[in-house]
Design a protein around this motif. Structure first.
Motif, mmCIF file in Angstrom:
data_model
loop_
_atom_site.group_PDB
_atom_site.id
_atom_site.type_symbol
_atom_site.label_atom_id
_atom_site.label_comp_id
_atom_site.label_asym_id
_atom_site.label_seq_id
_atom_site.Cartn_x
_atom_site.Cartn_y
_atom_site.Cartn_z
ATOM 1 N N ARG A 38 7.476 19.763 30.059
ATOM 2 C CA ARG A 38 7.726 18.492 30.744
ATOM 3 C C ARG A 38 6.411 18.062 31.379
ATOM 4 O O ARG A 38 5.867 18.760 32.242
ATOM 5 N N LEU A 39 5.903 16.915 30.940
ATOM 6 C CA LEU A 39 4.552 16.505 31.315
ATOM 7 C C LEU A 39 4.564 15.120 31.942
ATOM 8 O O LEU A 39 5.068 14.165 31.342
ATOM 9 N N PRO A 40 4.012 14.975 33.159
ATOM 10 C CA PRO A 40 3.923 13.647 33.784
ATOM 11 C C PRO A 40 2.976 12.739 33.008
ATOM 12 O O PRO A 40 2.154 13.196 32.203
ATOM 13 N N ALA A 41 3.069 11.453 33.251
ATOM 14 C CA ALA A 41 2.181 10.481 32.625
ATOM 15 C C ALA A 41 0.722 10.788 32.951
ATOM 16 O O ALA A 41 0.402 11.285 34.041
ATOM 17 N N GLN A 42 -0.153 10.522 31.998
ATOM 18 C CA GLN A 42 -1.596 10.707 32.119
ATOM 19 C C GLN A 42 -2.005 12.175 32.251
ATOM 20 O O GLN A 42 -3.067 12.499 32.790
ATOM 21 N N THR A 43 -1.183 13.065 31.727
ATOM 22 C CA THR A 43 -1.532 14.488 31.679
ATOM 23 C C THR A 43 -2.321 14.760 30.397
ATOM 24 O O THR A 43 -1.900 14.357 29.306
ATOM 25 N N THR A 44 -3.463 15.437 30.517
ATOM 26 C CA THR A 44 -4.216 15.841 29.327
ATOM 27 C C THR A 44 -3.580 17.109 28.764
ATOM 28 O O THR A 44 -3.578 18.154 29.414
ATOM 29 N N ILE A 45 -3.007 17.001 27.567
ATOM 30 C CA ILE A 45 -2.348 18.149 26.941
ATOM 31 C C ILE A 45 -3.394 19.113 26.391
ATOM 32 O O ILE A 45 -3.302 20.317 26.564
ATOM 33 N N PHE A 46 -4.383 18.584 25.706
ATOM 34 C CA PHE A 46 -5.565 19.369 25.331
ATOM 35 C C PHE A 46 -6.735 18.406 25.217
ATOM 36 O O PHE A 46 -6.566 17.221 24.946
ATOM 37 N N ALA A 47 -7.924 18.927 25.465
ATOM 38 C CA ALA A 47 -9.132 18.107 25.480
ATOM 39 C C ALA A 47 -9.825 18.167 24.124
ATOM 40 O O ALA A 47 -9.652 19.114 23.350
ATOM 41 N N GLN A 48 -10.605 17.151 23.854
ATOM 42 C CA GLN A 48 -11.381 17.094 22.617
ATOM 43 C C GLN A 48 -12.388 18.236 22.592
ATOM 44 O O GLN A 48 -13.114 18.466 23.545
ATOM 45 N N GLY A 49 -12.426 18.987 21.475
ATOM 46 C CA GLY A 49 -13.415 20.042 21.321
ATOM 47 C C GLY A 49 -13.031 21.386 21.879
ATOM 48 O O GLY A 49 -13.778 22.353 21.738
ATOM 49 N N THR A 50 -11.869 21.510 22.539
ATOM 50 C CA THR A 50 -11.438 22.808 23.053
ATOM 51 C C THR A 50 -10.559 23.490 22.013
ATOM 52 O O THR A 50 -10.085 22.880 21.071
ATOM 53 N N GLY A 51 -10.322 24.751 22.223
ATOM 54 C CA GLY A 51 -9.411 25.405 21.278
ATOM 55 C C GLY A 51 -10.118 26.456 20.462
ATOM 56 O O GLY A 51 -11.089 27.048 20.918
ATOM 57 N N PRO A 52 -9.682 26.732 19.241
ATOM 58 C CA PRO A 52 -8.636 26.027 18.492
ATOM 59 C C PRO A 52 -7.261 26.168 19.125
ATOM 60 O O PRO A 52 -7.011 27.075 19.913
ATOM 61 N N LEU A 53 -6.370 25.249 18.772
ATOM 62 C CA LEU A 53 -5.050 25.216 19.374
ATOM 63 C C LEU A 53 -4.172 26.323 18.811
ATOM 64 O O LEU A 53 -4.318 26.734 17.665
ATOM 65 N N GLN A 54 -3.241 26.757 19.646
ATOM 66 C CA GLN A 54 -2.353 27.858 19.276
ATOM 67 C C GLN A 54 -0.897 27.430 19.179
ATOM 68 O O GLN A 54 -0.011 28.274 19.085
ATOM 69 N N HIS A 55 -0.667 26.101 19.187
ATOM 70 C CA HIS A 55 0.708 25.610 19.137
ATOM 71 C C HIS A 55 0.806 24.339 18.294
ATOM 72 O O HIS A 55 -0.150 23.561 18.201
ATOM 73 N N LEU A 56 1.960 24.151 17.700
ATOM 74 C CA LEU A 56 2.370 22.865 17.144
ATOM 75 C C LEU A 56 3.266 22.211 18.187
ATOM 76 O O LEU A 56 4.156 22.860 18.737
ATOM 77 N N ARG A 57 3.014 20.943 18.482
ATOM 78 C CA ARG A 57 3.850 20.222 19.441
ATOM 79 C C ARG A 57 4.580 19.078 18.740
ATOM 80 O O ARG A 57 4.010 18.417 17.871
ATOM 81 N N ILE A 58 5.818 18.863 19.156
ATOM 82 C CA ILE A 58 6.635 17.763 18.646
ATOM 83 C C ILE A 58 7.155 17.000 19.858
ATOM 84 O O ILE A 58 7.724 17.599 20.784
ATOM 85 N N ILE A 59 6.950 15.703 19.869
ATOM 86 C CA ILE A 59 7.359 14.900 21.020
ATOM 87 C C ILE A 59 8.877 14.748 21.015
ATOM 88 O O ILE A 59 9.455 14.231 20.057
ATOM 89 N N ARG A 60 9.507 15.208 22.104
ATOM 90 C CA ARG A 60 10.971 15.068 22.241
ATOM 91 C C ARG A 60 11.325 13.702 22.815
ATOM 92 O O ARG A 60 12.252 13.036 22.364
ATOM 93 N N SER A 61 10.565 13.281 23.800
ATOM 94 C CA SER A 61 10.720 11.956 24.398
ATOM 95 C C SER A 61 9.410 11.571 25.063
ATOM 96 O O SER A 61 8.609 12.422 25.420
ATOM 97 N N GLY A 62 9.202 10.270 25.199
ATOM 98 C CA GLY A 62 7.952 9.803 25.795
ATOM 99 C C GLY A 62 6.949 9.391 24.739
ATOM 100 O O GLY A 62 7.312 9.045 23.605
#
Length: 616
Positions: A38-62
């Motif tokens: 659950r993420l408030p508005a204007q939350t950075t989920i991940f930044a450009q150039g960081t990682g590599p990512l370890q998750h697949l995300r699917i938007i449930r709402s928003g």
């Protein structure tokens, strides 16, 4: 999550394209692995150039904004996944993801997500979302009309390259890189080729205690792999990932430096590769394991084409995956025979070299070794090649029946021998088989070896200054004509095993491939795909631009039909071939194909007239 939440997640996932064709068990497994964010508005989920990512995300709402360098490229809504390019490739994300409003995401860890994304349904999704979807747009409406992966890679270049010499000091090169905000500098070598100095090289340099007054020559990598600016972004990323490199200098057809493309530029363009399959191939411990993995090649191609991917992209993915199998077979063969010290390159030939192969295509090959002549070296390499050829056969990859194979002695030579043959064929092209062998070797590409570049194909670069050879190559190209006889306005075979059927390869593709090869050589371009050669010929004026565009369109149409035909045969459990019944085509397709053949025939006649070759 609670049992009720898992049921809700399964119901939601089942309605999304990625999960719609999966089994109920698989959907339930994915839902059970979901973590709720659950993420408030204007939350950075991940930044450009960081990682590599370890998750697949699917938007449930928003909603989630995709941002690059502070600019919003796309806006994703409920049901849309993101982050999979970085997760699959192992590279940092080429963009920032941030919530545009209060958002709920389903997050699935990489282990589970990779199982989903590497099955047939997952591959269809990956192909569509990563290859076919654009990012450099300002609205979703614009997005539907663009395909970044098919664009020439030169269009993705950003800014002027940093160009230095081997005599430049490390301090000067680093200062220029900093001023240009570049992650590498291209090094001009005295022989006209290029090297590269990257941020990673600079960090290694400092760790080793080498000072800023040292010369670039002490820290660079050379020679460096390059690509031409007219290659598609998708194809370049495939090769970049294939070679484990992060920067490719981009050259014009004439060899002029245009800029440098980075992996992040291409990942940001949402291009994909068969990441998981190729990773498993690279880690295979035996030929038996490779044979099991090779069984996934045909389903992979079927899934790509089902997703709407163009044949050119599907054949590129297939070809580099076959490259990966070949490399692993070589590594196993060399280790098994204790031949790790052999200094050679394995060359793909024919459609495999042009990255235009499909399931059922022959695997043509040759070997060039570096060093002096010697029967002992040839014998050792032939023994290794024999093991590789047997492995390819076990993987269901046919060796060329006419002998264009690294397991045959004439196709295993030292660099000096290959270059000597090239000079001989260029000087006296009327020698027996000179034109056929010249065409074969020009269509070559290294898939394994310690040396950059393609010294065998490059040996033919001087051919563009030999009018006699060019005339004979043109005559050779024009000798391939469609079979005689017509059915419903299409060229078909009127006798033999394939009576009443259209040979898409002999009657359609080969004439285009041959003209492109001739015109490309005339433009000074050797090893390349058919499309690249046509574009280089148009740019150099060795083929009228209108003719080059017509041939490119015809090649695309026939390639797509050929791929669809082979996929239908694979589904039916048949051995794929290129013989298509006109009854399998709609009236519109028949008309398009007839016009394509007429356009090719017209260009053949015009070329014959201009070169005073006469019609055949």
């Amino acid at each position: 999550m609670s049992g009720e939440d898992v049921l809700a997640a399964a119901e939601f996932l089942r309605a999304q394209p990625l999960f719609a064709t999966l089994s109920e068990t698989t959907v339930q497994h994915a839902a059970a692995a979901v973590e709720l964010e659950r993420l408030p508005a204007q939350t950075t989920i991940f930044a450009q150039g960081t990682g590599p990512l370890q998750h697949l995300r699917i938007i449930r709402s928003g909603a989630v904004e995709i941002v690059s360098d502070g600019r919003v490229l796309d806006l994703l809504g409920a049901g849309e996944p993101f982050g999979h390019a970085s997760m699959l490739s192992g590279f940092p994300p080429g963009f920032e993801a941030r919530t545009a409003e209060d958002t709920v995401c389903y997050r699935i860890e990489a282990d589970v997500a990779q199982e989903l994304l590497t099955g047939p349904a997952g591959l269809r999704f990956v192909a569509r979302s990563l290859l076919e979807s654009p990012t450099d747009v300002h609205s979703v409406a614009q997005a539907s009309a663009r395909n970044r992966a098919d664009e020439p890679v030169a269009r993705l270049l950003r800014g002027e390259p940093v160009l230095v010499t081997t005599e430049t000091t490390i301090r000067e090169a680093a200062a220029q890189m900093t001023a240009a905000r570049a992650t590498c500098a291209v090094v001009q070598l005295t022989d006209g080729s290029f090297g590269i100095l990257t941020d990673r090289d600079l960090r290694t340099l400092l760790a080793d205690g080498l000072g800023g007054d040292a010369l670039v020559a002490q820290a660079m990598s050379a020679p460096v792999y390059t690509c031409t600016g007219d290659r598609s972004a998708g194809e370049v990323l495939l090769e970049m990932l294939d070679r484990g490199l992060r920067h490719f200098p981009v050259l014009s057809a004439a060899g002029r430096l245009l800029g440098v493309i980075e992996d992040l530029d291409l990942i940001a363009a949402r291009t994909r590769s068969s990441f998981d399959l190729r990773a498993r191939i690279a880690a295979a411990h035996s030929v038996s394991e490779l044979a099991r993995l090779a069984a996934e090649l045909a389903p992979m191609v079927i899934a790509l084409l089902d997703s709407g991917v163009q044949a050119a992209n599907a054949t590129a993915v297939y070809s580099v995956t076959v490259d990966a199998i070949t490399r692993r077979l070589l590594e196993l063969a060399l280790a098994g025979r204790g031949e790790s010290e052999l200094d050679f390159a394995w060359l793909a030939l024919g459609s495999q070299a042009r990255r235009e192969a499909l399931p059922g295509s022959d695997v043509d090959s040759a070997i060039v070794w570096f060093g002096g002549e010697g029967d002992d070296v040839r014998a050792r390499l032939l023994a290794v090649a024999g093991v590789v050829a047997a492995g390819l056969e076990r993987c269901g990859l046919a060796i060329d029946a006419h002998g264009a194979s690294a397991s045959c002695a004439p196709f295993v030579r030292s660099l000096a021998s290959w270059q000597g043959l090239a000079r001989s064929w260029i000087a006296e092209p009327t020698q027996p088989k000179a034109l056929i062998l010249t065409s074969t070797l020009i269509d070559s590409r290294p898939v394994w070896g310690v040396h950059a570049g393609n010294p065998v194909a490059e040996a033919f670069r001087l051919a563009h200054d030999r009018p006699a050879l060019l005339r004979l190559l043109a005559r050779f190209a024009l000798s391939h004509r469609p079979p005689t006889g017509f059915l419903r306005g299409l060229v078909v075979e009127h006798s033999g095993q394939h009576q009443g059927r259209l040979d898409l390869k002999a009657g359609g593709l080969i004439p285009i491939v041959d003209i492109a090869r001739y015109a490309g050589i005339a433009a000074g371009v050797t090893s390349a795909s058919t499309t690249e050669r046509l574009r280089a010929a148009a740019a150099a004026g060795t083929l009228p631009a209108a003719d080059a565009h017509s041939l490119e369109d015809a090649h695309r149409l026939i390639s797509n039909l050929r791929a669809e035909h082979r996929v239908a045969q694979l589904r039916a459990g048949e051995q794929p071939d290129d013989h298509l019944s006109p009854d399998e085509l709609s009236r519109l397709r028949r008309t398009q194909l007839r016009e394509a053949f007429r356009a090719v025939a017209s260009i053949q006649r015009r070329l014959a007239s201009e070169l005073s070759l006469g019609a055949r």
